[in-house]
Write an enzyme that holds these catalytic residues in place. Structure first.
Site, PDB file in Angstrom:
ATOM      1  N   ALA A 117       0.878  -1.173   0.473  1.00  0.00           N
ATOM      2  CA  ALA A 117       0.184   0.205   0.197  1.00  0.00           C
ATOM      3  C   ALA A 117       0.655   1.481   0.163  1.00  0.00           C
ATOM      4  CB  ALA A 117      -0.878   0.318   0.973  1.00  0.00           C
ATOM      5  N   ALA A 118       1.529   1.064   0.892  1.00  0.00           N
ATOM      6  CA  ALA A 118       2.579   2.674   0.980  1.00  0.00           C
ATOM      7  C   ALA A 118       2.607   2.723  -0.994  1.00  0.00           C
ATOM      8  CB  ALA A 118       3.978   2.349   0.903  1.00  0.00           C
ATOM      9  N   PRO A 119       3.007   4.646  -1.248  1.00  0.00           N
ATOM     10  CA  PRO A 119       2.784   5.443   0.477  1.00  0.00           C
ATOM     11  C   PRO A 119       1.749   5.585   0.622  1.00  0.00           C
ATOM     12  CG  PRO A 119       3.569   6.685  -1.919  1.00  0.00           C
ATOM     13  CD  PRO A 119       3.301   5.032  -2.140  1.00  0.00           C
ATOM     14  N   GLY A 120       0.626   5.622  -0.106  1.00  0.00           N
ATOM     15  CA  GLY A 120      -0.549   5.757  -0.284  1.00  0.00           C
ATOM     16  C   GLY A 120      -1.677   6.090  -0.638  1.00  0.00           C
ATOM     17  N   GLY A 121      -1.387   6.240  -2.063  1.00  0.00           N
ATOM     18  CA  GLY A 121      -2.254   7.156  -2.798  1.00  0.00           C
ATOM     19  C   GLY A 121      -3.195   6.638  -3.293  1.00  0.00           C
ATOM     20  N   LYS A 122      -3.227   4.978  -3.103  1.00  0.00           N
ATOM     21  CA  LYS A 122      -4.268   3.922  -4.192  1.00  0.00           C
ATOM     22  C   LYS A 122      -4.919   3.863  -2.725  1.00  0.00           C
ATOM     23  CE  LYS A 122      -1.900   1.628  -7.459  1.00  0.00           C
ATOM     24  NZ  LYS A 122      -0.351   2.970  -7.190  1.00  0.00           N
ATOM     25  N   ARG A 145       7.937   2.685   5.105  1.00  0.00           N
ATOM     26  CA  ARG A 145       6.869   3.673   4.247  1.00  0.00           C
ATOM     27  C   ARG A 145       5.693   3.001   4.979  1.00  0.00           C
ATOM     28  NH1 ARG A 145       7.506   3.066  -1.155  1.00  0.00           N
ATOM     29  NH2 ARG A 145       6.507   1.755  -1.702  1.00  0.00           N
ATOM     30  N   ASP A 185      -1.279  -4.198  -5.662  1.00  0.00           N
ATOM     31  CA  ASP A 185      -0.358  -3.208  -6.970  1.00  0.00           C
ATOM     32  C   ASP A 185       0.971  -3.564  -6.670  1.00  0.00           C
ATOM     33  OD1 ASP A 185       0.399  -0.705  -8.869  1.00  0.00           O
ATOM     34  OD2 ASP A 185       1.220   0.137  -6.717  1.00  0.00           O
ATOM     35  N   CYS A 238       3.308  -0.879 -12.564  1.00  0.00           N
ATOM     36  CA  CYS A 238       3.992   0.299 -13.623  1.00  0.00           C
ATOM     37  C   CYS A 238       5.126  -0.513 -14.346  1.00  0.00           C
ATOM     38  CB  CYS A 238       3.932   1.561 -12.654  1.00  0.00           C
ATOM     39  SG  CYS A 238       4.992   0.898 -11.852  1.00  0.00           S
TER      40      CYS A 238
END
Length: 498
Positions: A117-122, A145, A185, A238
């Site tokens: 999950a880091a840094p938390g955008g999603k 992180r 992710d 990505c």
């Protein structure tokens, strides 16, 4: 083109893109796109655009076509140095990277896991989708992180969180078939970010697709153990490599007959998978964003020995396992998982649905809670050392896990006195907390407050006594302690404006 792409990478992209390869190279001559994702828990994209333009903070906001709450902005605008950012009203995020959390079909009340999950955008977007109901479980194996992840979730005002720093294997051992929705992710070779972050080429030379492929497969295997029957998982990277993208999903469909593909909705500029339909790819020469890959899978309610995937395998051979062998392997996995399970233990107060006694006896705490009708389940309060937490619904601790946060940190009790937390402040607003003071975004006291300075109220403003919520244009920034016309600053030092 200023970046020197490795020859091996160039050859792989020529094979992947064919006639479009030259267009891809041309994209390196264009500037990268920048985006913000609006926190719709607090305001709408339209309100964001109107407020930003009115204040003159940003005139360049335009919609990201495939992200309902996403906005492009021009390079050079420092939106991280903006009071609205400190109010948790938006998150700075690369436009393509917004897509995975946007397409995962999260509903209020779901149990949702963001595994890497880091840094938390999603995670922040997944938390917003839950609307304060259910559970957002955000994990990152890196402790440093995960701390950044926690800050971003609390800045966004997400109360129903659990943040851990654990390996996927460890989580799978204690949360079998627990989550309704999972986002993976996955860590990857980062080929889709070469244009935006050329330094990643060096990392690719050290650890390319051949390194990350097995890592991703293991992470997905653990994620599948935690997905409920009927649950949905989104896998994203990505990178462009089929080894890290379609081939990972093909192996899942081959090994797990209980899994089926769900086609990801296409939008203008998005491409289908290469050798696997139903997933999507994003290329920088086709959209205003960087490279990304997404696939969505569902665990069937009733597991069947045959396939029936929504994805179709267009190229390559995946092979078929013998049904008997699959059954034996599944039994072995279940046996191992059962042997590793750790029993949950209820914190004080959860067992009988009552508030812990030390909180009931604290008049200052009880008086403060009377101002917060949203925290209305006394059995969800939990005290650990000096800290008071409001746990997510139906949450129980699991022994041995590294928790950074369990639910909403409401505050702390020291020497019998209750002090509300920064995290609690971010869940509130001028409309939801009776003792508030709101300054306009142009007021110089906003920046002074964010720097930790004492604030003086103007003659026309009302005196304040006790705990007061400081806001910018009605949106919470943090607490202060009122003493007449003086506000003693209680803004969290670790978040201060630098």
């Amino acid at each position: 083109m200023n970046i020197q792409l490795p020859k091996l990478y160039q050859e792989s992209m020529k094979t992947l893109l064919g006639e479009e390869y030259e267009q891809y190279l041309e994209s390196f001559e264009r500037p990268s796109s920048h985006g913000i994702r609006v926190n719709t828990r607090k305001w709408t994209p339209e309100e964001c655009v109107s407020a930003m333009r009115k204040s003159g903070l940003c005139e360049s906001l335009t919609p990201i076509p495939w992200i309902p709450n996403g906005l492009f902005y021009k390079e050079g605008v420092k939106l991280s140095k903006n009071p609205y950012y400190y109010a948790g009203l938006y998150y700075l995020q690369e436009p393509s990277a917004m897509t995975p959390a946007s397409v995962l079909p999260v509903n209020p009340g779901d149990r949702v896991l963001d595994l890497c999950a880091a840094p938390g955008g999603k995670s922040t977007e997944l938390g917003v989708k839950l609307m304060g109901k259910g559970l957002l479980f955000a994990n990152d194996i890196s402790n440093s992180r995960a701390k950044a992840l926690l800050k971003n979730l609390e800045l966004f005002g997400i109360p129903n969180i659990c943040v851990t720093s654990e390996s996927p294997e460890r989580l799978a051992a204690v949360y079998p078939e627990y989550f309704d929705k999972i986002l993976v992710d996955a860590p990857c070779s980062g080929e889709g970010m070469f244009r935006r972050a050329p330094d990643m080429v060096k990392d690719w030379l050290e650890k390319g697709p051949e390194y990350y492929g097995p890592v991703q497969r293991e992470i997905v295997e653990q994620a599948l153990k935690m997905l409920k029957p009927g649950g949905v998982m989104v896998y994203s990277t990505c990178t462009f490599s089929r080894t890290e993208d379609e081939e990972v999903i093909l192996e899942v469909l081959e090994r797990h007959r209980e899994m089926e593909g769900i086609p990801v909705p296409k939008f203008e500029g998005a491409c289908g998978g290469i050798g696997l339909s139903g997933c999507i790819r994003l290329f920088p020469h086709k959209i205003r964003g960087e490279g990304h890959f997404l696939a969505m899978l569902r665990k069937k309610e009733e597991r069947m020995p045959e396939g029936g995937e929504a994805f179709s395998k267009e190229n390559g051979q995946t092979g078929e396992r013998e049904a008997g062998q699959r059954i034996l392997e599944e039994k072995e996995r279940r046996t191992q998982r059962k042997g590793m399970e750790i029993k949950g233990r209820c914190p004080a107060g959860k067992e009988n649905g009552k508030m812990p006694r030390q909180l009931q006896k604290n008049e200052e705490f009880m008086e403060f809670m009377d101002k917060l009708p949203g925290l209305n389940d006394p059995g969800r309060f939990f005290v650990l050392q000096d800290f008071v937490y409001y746990l997510p619904e139906d949450f129980t601790f699991q022994a041995g896990l590294r928790y950074l946060r369990t639910g909403l940190l409401a505050g702390s009790i020291k020497n019998g006195r209750f002090e509300p937390s920064q995290a609690l402040a971010m869940t509130l607003s001028e409309d939801t907390f009776p003792d508030s003071v709101s300054f306009s975004v142009e007021d110089e006291r906003v920046i002074r407050y964010l720097k930790g300075e004492t604030i003086l109220l103007a003659d026309k403003e009302k005196q304040k006594k006790g705990w007061c919520l400081v806001c910018v244009d009605g949106f919470a920034l943090g607490f202060a302690k009122g003493a007449g016309m003086v506000l003693k600053n209680k803004y969290y030092p670790g978040w201060r404006w630098m």
